[in-house]
Enzyme design. Sequence first.
Site, PDB file in Angstrom:
ATOM      1  N   ASP A   1       0.834  -1.199   0.000  1.00  0.00           N
ATOM      2  CA  ASP A   1       0.000   0.000   0.000  1.00  0.00           C
ATOM      3  C   ASP A   1       0.871   1.252   0.000  1.00  0.00           C
ATOM      4  O   ASP A   1       2.032   1.216  -0.415  1.00  0.00           O
ATOM      5  CB  ASP A   1      -0.946  -0.048   1.218  1.00  0.00           C
TER       6      ASP A   1
ATOM      7  N   HIS B   1      -4.045   6.337   2.464  1.00  0.00           N
ATOM      8  CA  HIS B   1      -4.682   5.098   1.985  1.00  0.00           C
ATOM      9  C   HIS B   1      -4.212   3.869   2.781  1.00  0.00           C
ATOM     10  O   HIS B   1      -5.016   3.074   3.273  1.00  0.00           O
ATOM     11  CB  HIS B   1      -4.339   4.970   0.501  1.00  0.00           C
TER      12      HIS B   1
ATOM     13  N   SER C   1     -10.920  -0.531  -2.419  1.00  0.00           N
ATOM     14  CA  SER C   1      -9.759  -0.513  -1.526  1.00  0.00           C
ATOM     15  C   SER C   1     -10.160  -0.709  -0.073  1.00  0.00           C
ATOM     16  O   SER C   1      -9.399  -1.244   0.710  1.00  0.00           O
ATOM     17  CB  SER C   1      -9.076   0.854  -1.575  1.00  0.00           C
TER      18      SER C   1
END
Length: 751
Positions: free
Chosen positions: A140, A202, A534
Amino acid sequence: MRISEKLLLAVLINLCLVATSVHGSASNTGRQPYIVYMGDVQEHGFSVEQHHNMLTDVIGDESIARESRLHSYKRSFNGFAAMLLPHEANRLMEREGVVSVFPNTKRKLVTTRSWDFLGMPLTVNRNHQSESDIIVGLLDTGVYPESPSFDDKGYGPPPSKWKGKCEVGANFTGCNNKLIGARSYSIQIKISDQSPADTEGHGTHTSSTVAGSAVNHASLYGIGRGTTRGGVPSARIAMYKVCWYWCSDIDILAAFDDVISDGVDVLSISIGGSSIRNYFNDSLAIGSFHAMKKGIFTACAAGNQGPYALTVSNVAPWIMTVGATGIDRKFRTEIRLGNGMKIYGLSLNTYAPTKQMYPLTSGTKAANYTDGYEAYFASSCYSGTMGQEKVEGKIVYCASGQGMFLGDRQDHTVKELGGVGTIIAGSELNDTAFSYVLPASRVDLKSGDQIDRYINTTKNPQAIIYKTKEVKVSAPFVASFSSRGPNYLSPRILKPDITAPGVDILAAYTKLASVTGQPYDDRFSLFNIVSGTSMACPHAAAAAAYVKSFHPNWSPAAIKSALMTTATAIKVRNRDAEFAYGSGHINPVKALNPGLVYDLQISSYIRFLCREGYNSTNLHLITGWSHLDCQKFQPARGHDGINYPTMTLPLPHPAKNFSAVFKRIVTNVGTNSSVYKATVKSPEGLSISVFPNTLAFNRVYQRKTFKVVIKGKPLRKETPFISASLEWSDSIHRVRSPIVVYKISAYRVTS
Ligand SMILES: *[C@@H]1O[C@H](CO)[C@@H](O)[C@H](O)[C@H]1NC(C)=O
Ligand SMILES: *[C@@H]1O[C@H](CO)[C@@H](O)[C@H](O)[C@H]1NC(C)=O
Ligand SMILES: *[C@@H]1O[C@H](CO)[C@@H](O)[C@H](O)[C@H]1NC(C)=O
Ligand SMILES: *[C@@H]1O[C@H](CO)[C@@H](O)[C@H](O)[C@H]1NC(C)=O
Ligand SMILES: *[C@@H]1O[C@H](CO)[C@@H](O)[C@H](O)[C@H]1NC(C)=O
Ligand SMILES: *[C@@H]1O[C@H](CO)[C@@H](O)[C@H](O)[C@H]1NC(C)=O
Ligand SMILES: *[C@@H]1O[C@H](CO)[C@@H](O)[C@H](O)[C@H]1NC(C)=O
Ligand SMILES: *[C@@H]1O[C@H](CO)[C@@H](O)[C@H](O)[C@H]1NC(C)=O
């Protein structure tokens, strides 16, 4: 991947601020980065020297060869990355020992409430000791270790199997007993101050969704307030930072090379995949294949290209492909007009108004142009089309704009011109709330028209946008952005496999990026609300870790089967049904006790790959098995040749009667003695028979085979697909498999 079209802007910023020099020199002129994949690592003695010699051979000059090699993969599989000219890549492809050569590509990135919604309250039955031995790895954007979600109070040292590392660097002080590992990869592009620090949010969001510690009173400026936590809060987190706004294949494979040898049990990858590239030309498919060989479970995001058909990515059968659903709350932002009319939109508006009312205008009224395409662009508040004096101090209504994305640019434009709020009309993504850099609400087209008419017909139009509130909605529903099947690459495998919450998810965030990620947003929050497949992927990865904590010896395929056959059928049916939600909505607690599982060994995947036309020589390389010959290898059985928990029959000739046989093996993981009966649900015109239709088990881990025969007449013209199902039940367990029959021609132009 998180849905946001800020990507372009972000890329530009990235290039200006961080990327300093691209690897290479004059001798690398014209060369492009490629990956040379050479299969399994064990059986084939190799060395960096071997990679170098291969390069020297095709390039013909030793010093250029030395410079062109970027990286060698050697811990978990064999291969290297290098700067090559196309003809050199072709020559390497012909070399013995090479499985594939493909150009490096850049991929995009694609909670309290969500876990309660999934039937996993804080008090859910847990196997704490075993859960704390589970290591969840993520590929990630890095992680923000200062987040309270990674507090390690009460955690013992990492499990002894852990062999990973913690890289300390810029804005990254180190790991602890919760966040046990963190590394970063940027092989081709040199980044100043490289470290695993999350400068985007994220990776912090996804990793805290899988395994974050519980944090009370978490919210985004009061919105969504509650206790956030991961699905397996006792598990450990290892972050492999491969995304720097984009995620390159070279780095993804380098991370896999480490993940597989570091001792990770479950992998969560919220990175966009490829829906059309052959499995061994795809870094995520290659990496997850070697992970599967080592017993590592991999969940990947299905993609955010919905609601369009054939968009699902990360479709390899050894991956659990996860679509996104909405949970039972949504974030509603009320607008009131000067005439008293109330209108509701969706957004994450953290700003409380300070006045009773604000002057209101529209893009059309604030336009510098009265006709032509400029006027049209102005109606949607496109950059450079409105006059500052007409916008300053006002709320601006922006019509839905073709070719504009999610209103991202509209809010910037209005803010730049001194506007104090914006109302954006739109028909797309009407189930998802986004953050904006000023007070904002997104309304549907009908409400938009009402607002526009009010502005047109009122002398001093006014409006106010209130702070967002949470409301209940019926759920789950499949998010409109979630990518849909059918599966382009392997049409006989249903994808996505499953869905999990991915709309408006509250989880930990980084303080190194603003709430919207935009440089002129001055809000920084330890928690943020984000949507995307996601966000769904880490929910599914956590569910897998949860099942594994009770069944440490189950294979990745058994865990996946348990999750799929116990998934809840989705009642809010989309037009695309199983092509949107696969087996249904994930139910982690039920998956602990599935009764039967459809298990798969490596040999089963190999048979499947033989059936799909992959070449024996290459399969020999990737498995490391000697004498692998698809011709002699026990041939794949039945229509799809793989013991998958779903059954899919693509029809190449829609005008013909059809029939197919699916062969399956189930393993009893329930009680010693049990009798399962098959129940079939199928619409009229489709005949489904199961032989035998009763399975009697007298011990655990006993296996039984059966076959499903499907027959039918040509589907009607207006029917692109039909859904049916098979359920095995012993009155305690229900083991459900969706069955889908579809016309290939309804989804793609046949040549
Ligand atoms: C893999 O990628 C290479 C390079 O783009 C291409 O030449 C080759 O045909 C691809 N192979 C498959 C099977 O897609
Ligand atoms: C991040 O690191 C940079 C220097 O590497 C420093 O200037 C900046 O203040 C740091 N930011 C935070 C939030 O720690
Ligand atoms: C719009 O018109 C005003 C004057 O009416 C001018 O000052 C401004 O620069 C114009 N803006 C654009 C984007 O053309
Ligand atoms: C969203 O839009 C779709 C069509 O694009 C429509 O069917 C659906 O009802 C809308 N949902 C909401 C919540 O307005
Ligand atoms: C408001 O006026 C503009 C032009 O002045 C027009 O294009 C638009 O359609 C009007 N809106 C409504 C809802 O009538
Ligand atoms: C597999 O393909 C390679 C070329 O990519 C070829 O050299 C080899 O003979 C093929 N093997 C088989 C068994 O077809
Ligand atoms: C399909 O099968 C039916 C009998 O079930 C038969 O009457 C019909 O002719 C067949 N149609 C085609 C196109 O083969
Ligand atoms: C199942 O059978 C095995 C061996 O026959 C026995 O050891 C085990 O205790 C049995 N389990 C249950 C739950 O009856």
